[in-house]
Design an enzyme around this catalytic site. Sequence first.
Site, PDB file in Angstrom:
ATOM      1  N   ASP A 148       0.881  -1.169   0.000  1.00  0.00           N
ATOM      2  CA  ASP A 148       0.000   0.000   0.000  1.00  0.00           C
ATOM      3  C   ASP A 148       0.925   1.228   0.000  1.00  0.00           C
ATOM      4  OD1 ASP A 148      -2.395   1.664   0.668  1.00  0.00           O
ATOM      5  OD2 ASP A 148      -1.294   1.913   2.551  1.00  0.00           O
ATOM      6  N   SER A 196      -2.069   0.704  -4.918  1.00  0.00           N
ATOM      7  CA  SER A 196      -2.655   1.811  -4.162  1.00  0.00           C
ATOM      8  C   SER A 196      -3.986   2.252  -4.760  1.00  0.00           C
ATOM      9  CB  SER A 196      -1.682   3.001  -4.194  1.00  0.00           C
ATOM     10  OG  SER A 196      -2.285   4.162  -3.636  1.00  0.00           O
ATOM     11  N   ASN A 197      -4.821   2.842  -3.918  1.00  0.00           N
ATOM     12  CA  ASN A 197      -6.029   3.519  -4.411  1.00  0.00           C
ATOM     13  C   ASN A 197      -5.647   4.784  -5.157  1.00  0.00           C
ATOM     14  OD1 ASN A 197      -7.981   1.702  -3.585  1.00  0.00           O
ATOM     15  ND2 ASN A 197      -8.348   2.709  -1.627  1.00  0.00           N
ATOM     16  N   TYR A 250      -0.119   5.136   0.650  1.00  0.00           N
ATOM     17  CA  TYR A 250      -0.352   6.232   1.606  1.00  0.00           C
ATOM     18  C   TYR A 250      -0.544   5.683   3.024  1.00  0.00           C
ATOM     19  CZ  TYR A 250      -1.151   8.660  -2.782  1.00  0.00           C
ATOM     20  OH  TYR A 250      -1.000   9.173  -4.055  1.00  0.00           O
ATOM     21  N   ARG A 278      -7.473  13.279   5.909  1.00  0.00           N
ATOM     22  CA  ARG A 278      -7.184  11.863   5.628  1.00  0.00           C
ATOM     23  C   ARG A 278      -8.417  10.993   5.872  1.00  0.00           C
ATOM     24  NH1 ARG A 278      -4.817   7.679   2.878  1.00  0.00           N
ATOM     25  NH2 ARG A 278      -4.190   5.953   4.260  1.00  0.00           N
TER      26      ARG A 278
HETATM   27  C1  LAC Z   1      -3.640   3.674  -0.614  1.00  0.00           C
HETATM   28  C2  LAC Z   1      -4.334   4.415   0.495  1.00  0.00           C
HETATM   29  C3  LAC Z   1      -5.742   4.074   0.630  1.00  0.00           C
HETATM   30  O1  LAC Z   1      -4.315   2.860  -1.263  1.00  0.00           O
HETATM   31  O2  LAC Z   1      -3.672   4.142   1.709  1.00  0.00           O
HETATM   32  O3  LAC Z   1      -2.441   3.921  -0.812  1.00  0.00           O
END
Ligand code: LAC
Length: 220
Positions: free
Chosen positions: A10, A116-117, A12, A41
Amino acid sequence: MKTIKAYVFDAYGTLFDVHSVIKQCNKLFPNKGDELSQIWRNKQLEYTWLRSLMGRYVNFNQVTKDALVFACKSLGLSLDFSKQEILMNEYLKLKDYPEVKNVLKQLKNNTRVIFSNGSQDILQPLVKNSGLDQHLDAILSADDVKLYKPHPASYTHVLEKLQLKREDILFISSNPWDIAGAKSFGFHTAWVTRGKKTMDELNQSPDWIIQDLRGLLEIT
Ligand code: LAC
């Protein structure tokens, strides 16, 4: 861990500290930085879940902008276009956590990817600005399937891109809900607590719990 064929991270909160925006937030809105960053956030994540449920997908850049607008309004802060641009630009230069580069280097004989999103328009510059692009094999985004994590279709995208099976993947995230989604999907999971969070009550327990990425080097 011999069965692991790829380390999937991931971004973030896991590789990058989303709260490194606090300094700039305080410059623009003195003494409001911590509160603003937290609401920003939390609302950003909430909007990803709501938009998936509503079937009203927009990309992570837009969701992040919308969450910033909400956070400022909720605190009675006036966010003009130039302040919005300054704060959105901070998302392109978030600090990577201190141990990240070194651990990625030590994993160089393994496939190392981000999933990641985040949309590529903000992920690519962030990863390049941090120099982590030198230590990653690919950057994968939920934007390709227009469904955010923890929807199973998003994790399926990782299998399709890497041509691997669920059990080949070790998924690493600091976000408990993301770990629960990945575990439910069938990935091996390592939850990076970064010393602060309680695991969500979603009937999915991480396979490993580590304080920071150095814990990955202990998993054998
Ligand atoms: C990501 C966030 C949601 O997907 O943390 O990086």
